[in-house]
Enzyme design. Structure first.
Site, PDB file in Angstrom:
ATOM      1  N   ILE A 144       0.871  -1.177   0.000  1.00  0.00           N
ATOM      2  CA  ILE A 144       0.000   0.000   0.000  1.00  0.00           C
ATOM      3  C   ILE A 144       0.905   1.223   0.000  1.00  0.00           C
ATOM      4  O   ILE A 144       1.535   1.543   1.018  1.00  0.00           O
ATOM      5  CB  ILE A 144      -0.916  -0.004   1.244  1.00  0.00           C
ATOM      6  N   GLU A 145       1.013   1.859  -1.177  1.00  0.00           N
ATOM      7  CA  GLU A 145       1.941   2.986  -1.308  1.00  0.00           C
ATOM      8  C   GLU A 145       1.269   4.299  -0.908  1.00  0.00           C
ATOM      9  O   GLU A 145       0.066   4.351  -0.646  1.00  0.00           O
ATOM     10  CB  GLU A 145       2.477   3.037  -2.747  1.00  0.00           C
TER      11      GLU A 145
ATOM     12  N   GLU B 270       4.126  -7.799   3.007  1.00  0.00           N
ATOM     13  CA  GLU B 270       4.421  -8.707   4.118  1.00  0.00           C
ATOM     14  C   GLU B 270       3.970  -8.113   5.445  1.00  0.00           C
ATOM     15  O   GLU B 270       3.357  -8.774   6.276  1.00  0.00           O
ATOM     16  CB  GLU B 270       5.930  -9.000   4.180  1.00  0.00           C
TER      17      GLU B 270
HETATM   18  N1  THU Z   1       7.519  -4.246  -1.643  1.00  0.00           N
HETATM   19  C1  THU Z   1       6.767  -5.141  -0.954  1.00  0.00           C
HETATM   20  O1  THU Z   1       5.569  -4.930  -0.727  1.00  0.00           O
HETATM   21  N2  THU Z   1       7.355  -6.283  -0.542  1.00  0.00           N
HETATM   22  C2  THU Z   1       8.618  -6.662  -0.869  1.00  0.00           C
HETATM   23  O2  THU Z   1       9.021  -7.750  -0.520  1.00  0.00           O
HETATM   24  C3  THU Z   1       9.463  -5.767  -1.648  1.00  0.00           C
HETATM   25  C4  THU Z   1       8.941  -4.401  -1.870  1.00  0.00           C
HETATM   26  C5  THU Z   1       6.856  -3.052  -2.186  1.00  0.00           C
HETATM   27  C6  THU Z   1       7.154  -1.759  -1.517  1.00  0.00           C
HETATM   28  C7  THU Z   1       6.836  -0.782  -2.643  1.00  0.00           C
HETATM   29  O3  THU Z   1       5.441  -0.543  -2.667  1.00  0.00           O
HETATM   30  C8  THU Z   1       7.199  -1.529  -3.904  1.00  0.00           C
HETATM   31  O4  THU Z   1       7.230  -2.893  -3.533  1.00  0.00           O
HETATM   32  C9  THU Z   1       8.515  -1.127  -4.524  1.00  0.00           C
HETATM   33  O5  THU Z   1       9.529  -1.158  -3.603  1.00  0.00           O
END
Ligand code: THU
Length: 136
Positions: free
Chosen positions: A46-47, A58
């Site tokens: 969720i950005e 995770e």
């Molecule tokens: N991200 C994750 O959700 N899990 C991971 O294991 C690696 C990175 C997400 C964070 C961000 O929204 C996007 O991937 C790029 O980094």
């Protein structure tokens, strides 16, 4: 965990991908967390426009599970639009807080999968044992 169950957990992680909110990186991640009593919690990334407020898939799944009373976890499957997505450093630390023996499965439910233990991914971890007088 046997390969069939690992693939089933990965399929749940792939399902969670559809809820990923990643308009900035376009990198969608989904995961599925298996608890010690057999429940599955899913999560997605969720950005946020303030990038540092982003939550990884995770941690979304782990926080959902912990907030509903679970602290014992067996396996975590991760799916994304790269071949084998592994947890970032912050997520490794959060995983280690609750489960120093977690199996982490990555890949595709219908393709190549890889399995790791959290101890391989975060050796020499900083944990509660270093904090005097800790109270869990
Ligand atoms: N991200 C994750 O959700 N899990 C991971 O294991 C690696 C990175 C997400 C964070 C961000 O929204 C996007 O991937 C790029 O980094």
């Amino acid at each position: 965990m046997d390969v069939k169950r690992a693939r089933q957990l990965l399929a749940r992680a792939e399902d969670a991908l559809k809820y990923a909110y990643a308009p900035y990186s376009k990198f969608k991640v989904g995961c599925a967390l298996l608890t010690g009593d057999g429940e599955i919690y899913t999560g997605c990334n969720i950005e946020n426009a303030s990038y540092g407020a982003t939550n990884c898939a995770e941690r979304t799944a782990i926080f959902k599970a912990v907030s509903e009373g679970h602290r014992n976890f067996v396996a975590l499957a991760i799916a994304g639009n790269a071949s084998h997505v592994l947890p970032c450093g912050i997520c490794r630390q959060v995983i280690m807080e609750f489960c120093s023996d977690l199996e982490i499965i990555t890949g595709r439910s219908d393709g190549d999968i890889k399995c790791f233990n959290i101890r391989e991914l975060l050796p020499h971890a900083f944990t509660a044992q270093y904090i005097p007088g800790r109270d869990g």
